[in-house]
Scaffold this motif. Sequence first.
Motif, short mmCIF file in Angstrom:
data_model
loop_
_atom_site.label_atom_id
_atom_site.label_comp_id
_atom_site.label_asym_id
_atom_site.label_seq_id
_atom_site.Cartn_x
_atom_site.Cartn_y
_atom_site.Cartn_z
N ILE A 1 0.87 -1.18 0.00
CA ILE A 1 0.00 0.00 0.00
C ILE A 1 0.90 1.22 0.00
O ILE A 1 1.75 1.37 0.89
N ASN A 2 0.73 2.09 -0.97
CA ASN A 2 1.55 3.29 -1.07
C ASN A 2 0.67 4.53 -0.97
O ASN A 2 -0.34 4.65 -1.66
N LEU A 3 1.08 5.45 -0.12
CA LEU A 3 0.37 6.71 0.07
C LEU A 3 0.83 7.70 -0.98
O LEU A 3 2.00 8.10 -0.98
N ILE A 4 -0.08 8.07 -1.89
CA ILE A 4 0.28 8.98 -2.97
C ILE A 4 -0.77 10.08 -3.09
O ILE A 4 -1.88 9.94 -2.58
N ARG A 5 -0.42 11.17 -3.73
CA ARG A 5 -1.35 12.31 -3.76
C ARG A 5 -1.99 12.53 -5.12
O ARG A 5 -2.68 13.53 -5.33
N CYS A 6 -1.79 11.63 -6.05
CA CYS A 6 -2.40 11.77 -7.36
C CYS A 6 -2.69 10.39 -7.91
O CYS A 6 -1.90 9.47 -7.72
N ALA A 7 -3.84 10.22 -8.56
CA ALA A 7 -4.23 8.92 -9.09
C ALA A 7 -5.12 9.10 -10.30
O ALA A 7 -5.65 10.19 -10.55
N TRP A 8 -5.31 8.02 -11.01
CA TRP A 8 -6.22 7.99 -12.15
C TRP A 8 -6.82 6.59 -12.21
O TRP A 8 -6.42 5.69 -11.47
N ALA A 9 -7.82 6.42 -13.05
CA ALA A 9 -8.49 5.13 -13.17
C ALA A 9 -7.47 4.01 -13.37
O ALA A 9 -6.64 4.08 -14.28
N GLY A 10 -7.53 3.02 -12.53
CA GLY A 10 -6.60 1.91 -12.60
C GLY A 10 -5.51 1.96 -11.54
O GLY A 10 -4.85 0.95 -11.29
N SER A 11 -5.32 3.12 -10.88
CA SER A 11 -4.27 3.22 -9.87
C SER A 11 -4.49 2.25 -8.72
O SER A 11 -3.54 1.81 -8.06
N GLN A 12 -5.78 1.91 -8.46
CA GLN A 12 -6.07 1.02 -7.34
C GLN A 12 -5.47 -0.37 -7.52
O GLN A 12 -5.28 -1.09 -6.55
N ARG A 13 -5.16 -0.73 -8.75
CA ARG A 13 -4.54 -2.04 -8.99
C ARG A 13 -3.16 -2.14 -8.37
O ARG A 13 -2.65 -3.24 -8.15
N TYR A 14 -2.55 -1.01 -8.10
CA TYR A 14 -1.16 -0.98 -7.67
C TYR A 14 -1.02 -0.48 -6.23
O TYR A 14 -0.02 0.14 -5.87
N GLY A 15 -2.02 -0.77 -5.40
CA GLY A 15 -1.93 -0.46 -3.98
C GLY A 15 -1.92 1.03 -3.67
O GLY A 15 -1.31 1.45 -2.69
N ALA A 16 -2.61 1.83 -4.48
CA ALA A 16 -2.60 3.28 -4.29
C ALA A 16 -3.57 3.70 -3.18
O ALA A 16 -4.77 3.46 -3.27
N LEU A 17 -3.03 4.28 -2.13
CA LEU A 17 -3.83 4.93 -1.10
C LEU A 17 -3.68 6.43 -1.34
O LEU A 17 -2.63 7.01 -1.10
#
Length: 292
Positions: free
Chosen positions: A57-73
């Motif tokens: 799980i990585n804490l990041i401040r920007c995402a787009w559709a599909g980011s959830q596949r890569y452990g985006a918090l």
Amino acid sequence: MNRWQVHIEAEPEYSVYDFDIYRYFIGPDVQIGNIYPVMYAKGFYEGMTEAGQKDIINLIRCAWAGSQRYGALVWSGDIDSSFRSLRIQLRAGLNMGLAGIPWWTTDIGGFHGGNPNDPSFREVIIRWFQYATFCPVMRMHGAREPHTPPLGVSGGGLMESGAPNEVWSYGEEAFEIFKKYILIRERLRPYITELMMAAHGKGTPPMRPLFYDFPQDREAWNIEDEFMFGPDLLVAPVLYEGARARRVYLPKGSSWKEVSTGIKHQGGMWIASDAPIEDIPLFLRDGAYLPI
């Protein structure tokens, strides 16, 4: 073993926002720019996986559709410390969940500004803290004012530091309210675990607009300042300075028990709900029990 890694930025930090002139290897920014945060998350995820890490799980401040596949918090970035910003975060979080990204959070109290000794800001952070209790992830962060001067002339000593931002930094009244909601959050841990399992298995957002659970209720589609936290709890945050009551819409097709009073209401109606500084309106659906 779980691994947490904080990523300060998941997007290029532009000094001039002329996106039509920026180019990436695969094309111009105006066409493919939003792929950057996805590839950013993917790059770290794949690298950490190859290194043998699991449950990433990585804490990041920007995402787009599909980011959830890569452990985006995802957290909402360096936002303003104000009631206006709090209102924006509520809508942002609901849209993030609908976009398929269930792991979402904000800086409680915002990031830019906010003096712990300012009564007006204390009200902002109390109301924000209450709201954040019912978000997928609850966390404090911020650059509080006034900043302290640098402690030295070299290395890390060159950096100034923000004012205190612990739960005990805002006075006794605020501390007691924070403590109350921390304990609510702790008691809700089994419920939240179920919500996150549903998000993992079926993509169900833990926090969602009323129309998600009540699609046949036309009025539910118009509500932008309430949300369901899972199937059993309706949350109506207080989003304006000085407010000690607010109107709440209760969706039709269910009955609702007001947590603070124990009063039961039929759905499909607006009610006036008290909201003293220590409480926000919370409603349990159809006889559900949660240890609030």
